[in-house]
Design a protein around this motif. Structure first.
Motif, PDB file in Angstrom:
ATOM      1  N   SER A  75       0.836  -1.192   0.000  1.00 41.70           N
ATOM      2  CA  SER A  75       0.000   0.000   0.000  1.00 41.70           C
ATOM      3  C   SER A  75       0.874   1.246   0.000  1.00 41.70           C
ATOM      4  O   SER A  75       1.861   1.327   0.712  1.00 41.70           O
ATOM      5  N   GLU A  98     -16.742  -3.230  -0.444  1.00 38.16           N
ATOM      6  CA  GLU A  98     -15.321  -3.220  -0.815  1.00 38.16           C
ATOM      7  C   GLU A  98     -14.811  -4.660  -0.879  1.00 38.16           C
ATOM      8  O   GLU A  98     -15.334  -5.554  -0.209  1.00 38.16           O
ATOM      9  N   ILE A 100     -11.622  -5.832  -0.084  1.00 34.76           N
ATOM     10  CA  ILE A 100     -10.761  -6.253   1.021  1.00 34.76           C
ATOM     11  C   ILE A 100     -10.340  -5.054   1.863  1.00 34.76           C
ATOM     12  O   ILE A 100     -10.067  -3.985   1.324  1.00 34.76           O
ATOM     13  N   GLY A 104      -6.822  -0.302   6.314  1.00 36.07           N
ATOM     14  CA  GLY A 104      -8.004   0.434   6.767  1.00 36.07           C
ATOM     15  C   GLY A 104      -8.061   1.858   6.229  1.00 36.07           C
ATOM     16  O   GLY A 104      -9.055   2.561   6.416  1.00 36.07           O
ATOM     17  N   PHE A 151      -0.876 -12.062   0.228  1.00 33.39           N
ATOM     18  CA  PHE A 151      -1.406 -11.342  -0.922  1.00 33.39           C
ATOM     19  C   PHE A 151      -2.381 -12.231  -1.683  1.00 33.39           C
ATOM     20  O   PHE A 151      -2.024 -13.318  -2.121  1.00 33.39           O
TER      21      PHE A 151
END
Ligand code: IMP
Ligand code: MG
Length: 174
Positions: A75, A98, A100, A104, A151
């Motif tokens: 990210s 969403e 996943i 957050g 992942f």
């Protein structure tokens, strides 16, 4: 992608069963409400398409697009709006859908943004929750599956823009 190993983590049948269960719960919770589903492009497209067809209360749907991972598996921590809703949500019961939740950051940003538009309520439904990776405390209202810090791909979720078409959730092992 040559050499990429994928292991099935959640099968097509398991996903179908869980999506139906979530839809039953959502239908019950939104029976007296004005459900406005907000699908987050592009990862949630498959999930939201299956979910709305199992929901038994009237609803409207729109989409938002947010930048998250780009072409890497890490990210960036940067959330950027790429496409906004076409309609106002004031007074409506918004359900963000969403693929996943990881750090957050994306859902925190979206929830705050939509709350500022004075809806009657805002809740979130995620297919997958990776709680180990949270940077911001965030508890989604509906969770399909809790997954380990691996992942994942498939069922709308991509690796380098690929593998969204897989009907199952897989883990990249190499
Ligand atoms: P967050 O803002 O860190 O919670 O990230 C949420 C977004 O990151 C999701 O909508 C996905 O697009 C992406 N993401 C997180 N984990 C994975 C993964 O394992 N595979 C593919 N995309 C992921
Ligand atoms: Mg995403």
């Amino acid at each position: 992608m040559i050499g990429l190993q994928v292991r099935v983590l959640i099968s097509e049948e398991e996903i179908k069963k869980r999506v139906s269960e979530l839809a039953v719960q959502i239908s019950r919770d939104y029976a007296e409400k004005d459900l406005f589903v907000v699908g987050i492009l592009k990862g949630a497209v498959v999930f939201v398409s299956d979910l709305i067809r199992e929901i038994a209360v009237p609803l409207e749907m729109d989409f938002m697009a947010i930048s998250s991972y780009g072409a890497s598996t890490q990210s960036s921590g940067v959330v950027k709006m790429l496409k906004d809703l076409d309609t106002p949500v004031e007074g409506r019961d918004v359900l963000i859908v969403e693929d996943i939740i990881d750090t957050g950051l994306t859902l925190s940003y979206l929830t705050e943004l939509l709350r500022s538009r004075k809806p009657n309520s805002v809740q979130t439904a995620v297919l997958l929750d990776k709680p180990d990776r949270r940077k911001i405390e965030y508890v989604p209202d509906y969770v399909g599956f809790t997954v380990p810090d691996k992942f994942v791909i498939g069922y709308g979720i991509d690796y380098n823009h690929k593998f969204r078409e897989l009907p199952y959730i897989g883990v990249v092992t190499s």
